[in-house]
Design a protein around this motif. Structure first.
Motif, PDB file in Angstrom:
ATOM      1  N   ASN A  85       0.849  -1.194   0.000  1.00 34.93           N
ATOM      2  CA  ASN A  85       0.000   0.000   0.000  1.00 34.93           C
ATOM      3  C   ASN A  85       0.884   1.244   0.000  1.00 34.93           C
ATOM      4  O   ASN A  85       0.696   2.144   0.795  1.00 34.93           O
ATOM      5  CB  ASN A  85      -0.914  -0.032   1.242  1.00 34.93           C
ATOM      6  CG  ASN A  85      -1.946   1.079   1.228  1.00 34.93           C
ATOM      7  OD1 ASN A  85      -2.590   1.331   0.216  1.00 34.93           O
ATOM      8  ND2 ASN A  85      -2.107   1.770   2.348  1.00 34.93           N
ATOM      9  N   HIS A  87       2.637   4.793  -1.082  1.00 42.42           N
ATOM     10  CA  HIS A  87       2.062   6.066  -1.508  1.00 42.42           C
ATOM     11  C   HIS A  87       3.038   6.784  -2.428  1.00 42.42           C
ATOM     12  O   HIS A  87       4.091   6.242  -2.761  1.00 42.42           O
ATOM     13  CB  HIS A  87       1.748   6.922  -0.276  1.00 42.42           C
ATOM     14  CG  HIS A  87       0.827   6.249   0.685  1.00 42.42           C
ATOM     15  ND1 HIS A  87      -0.410   5.755   0.313  1.00 42.42           N
ATOM     16  CD2 HIS A  87       0.970   5.947   1.998  1.00 42.42           C
ATOM     17  CE1 HIS A  87      -0.988   5.198   1.369  1.00 42.42           C
ATOM     18  NE2 HIS A  87      -0.175   5.294   2.403  1.00 42.42           N
ATOM     19  N   CYS A 102       4.302   3.070   2.963  1.00 41.71           N
ATOM     20  CA  CYS A 102       3.211   3.397   3.871  1.00 41.71           C
ATOM     21  C   CYS A 102       3.665   3.069   5.289  1.00 41.71           C
ATOM     22  O   CYS A 102       4.181   1.983   5.540  1.00 41.71           O
ATOM     23  CB  CYS A 102       1.992   2.561   3.518  1.00 41.71           C
ATOM     24  SG  CYS A 102       0.615   2.771   4.643  1.00 41.71           S
ATOM     25  N   ALA A 103       3.480   4.019   6.203  1.00 36.95           N
ATOM     26  CA  ALA A 103       3.914   3.787   7.581  1.00 36.95           C
ATOM     27  C   ALA A 103       3.127   2.642   8.214  1.00 36.95           C
ATOM     28  O   ALA A 103       3.633   1.926   9.065  1.00 36.95           O
ATOM     29  CB  ALA A 103       3.759   5.065   8.403  1.00 36.95           C
ATOM     30  N   CYS A 109      -4.943   2.943   5.493  1.00 33.37           N
ATOM     31  CA  CYS A 109      -3.980   3.258   6.540  1.00 33.37           C
ATOM     32  C   CYS A 109      -4.357   4.498   7.336  1.00 33.37           C
ATOM     33  O   CYS A 109      -3.634   4.903   8.218  1.00 33.37           O
ATOM     34  CB  CYS A 109      -2.587   3.393   5.945  1.00 33.37           C
ATOM     35  SG  CYS A 109      -2.470   4.656   4.693  1.00 33.37           S
TER      36      CYS A 109
HETATM   37 ZN   LIG Z   1      -0.345   4.713   4.279  1.00 30.18          ZN
END
Ligand SMILES: [Zn+2]
Ligand SMILES: [Zn+2]
Ligand SMILES: [Zn+2]
Length: 148
Positions: A85, A87, A102-103, A109
């Motif tokens: 996922n 970005h 993505c963190a 998220c």
């Molecule tokens: Zn994210």
């Protein structure tokens, strides 16, 4: 036997020269527009219509082999990096597009404060700004007064 042929076969998508060329072009040049991909594919295999390239892109996105992102004010961009996922960072000056992990890692998220009863499966995140090169060449933001 390259891995794209194997991938297509595993998904029961007929392997064609066009599909392989599109996958190779997108892999070599991630975040490209359909027009740029068409140009790359033509350089590799010769004549292919724009519509044929669009059709191939549509099939590959639908089958999950390509990801399509649609930044505001830009044509759709394609990439082979699917299944995470991640970005994107996009430069407002030159359009340079960079992947950013993505963190959280899984969709969606971001938690909506109120989901209004929706089953939310994705939060679309694009970071907009200015890339290092554009920050250097245009240190003064548009419309800002020049200092004497
Ligand atoms: Zn994210
Ligand atoms: Zn830039
Ligand atoms: Zn990406």
């Amino acid at each position: 036997m390259n891995r794209f042929s194997t991938l297509l076969r595993s998904l029961r998508i007929p392997v064609t020269v066009q599909r392989l060329a599109v996958l190779r072009a997108v892999e070599a040049s991630p975040h490209s527009t359909a027009d740029r991909i068409a140009a790359l594919v033509r350089a590799e295999i010769g004549v292919i219509s724009r519509q044929a390239v669009y059709n191939v892109l549509g099939t590959l996105v639908e089958k999950g082999l390509l990801r399509r992102i649609q930044p505001a004010g830009s044509p759709a961009l394609y990439e082979t990096r699917v299944g995470d996922n991640h970005h994107h960072l996009i430069c407002r000056g030159c359009g340079k597009t960079v992947d950013v992990a993505c963190a959280v890692g899984a969709r969606p998220c971001l938690t909506a404060e109120d989901d209004a009863g929706f089953l939310i499966d994705e939060a679309e995140v694009i970071y907009w700004g200015r890339c290092p090169a554009c920050r250097k060449t245009k240190p003064v933001s548009p419309g800002a007064p020049e200092h004497a």
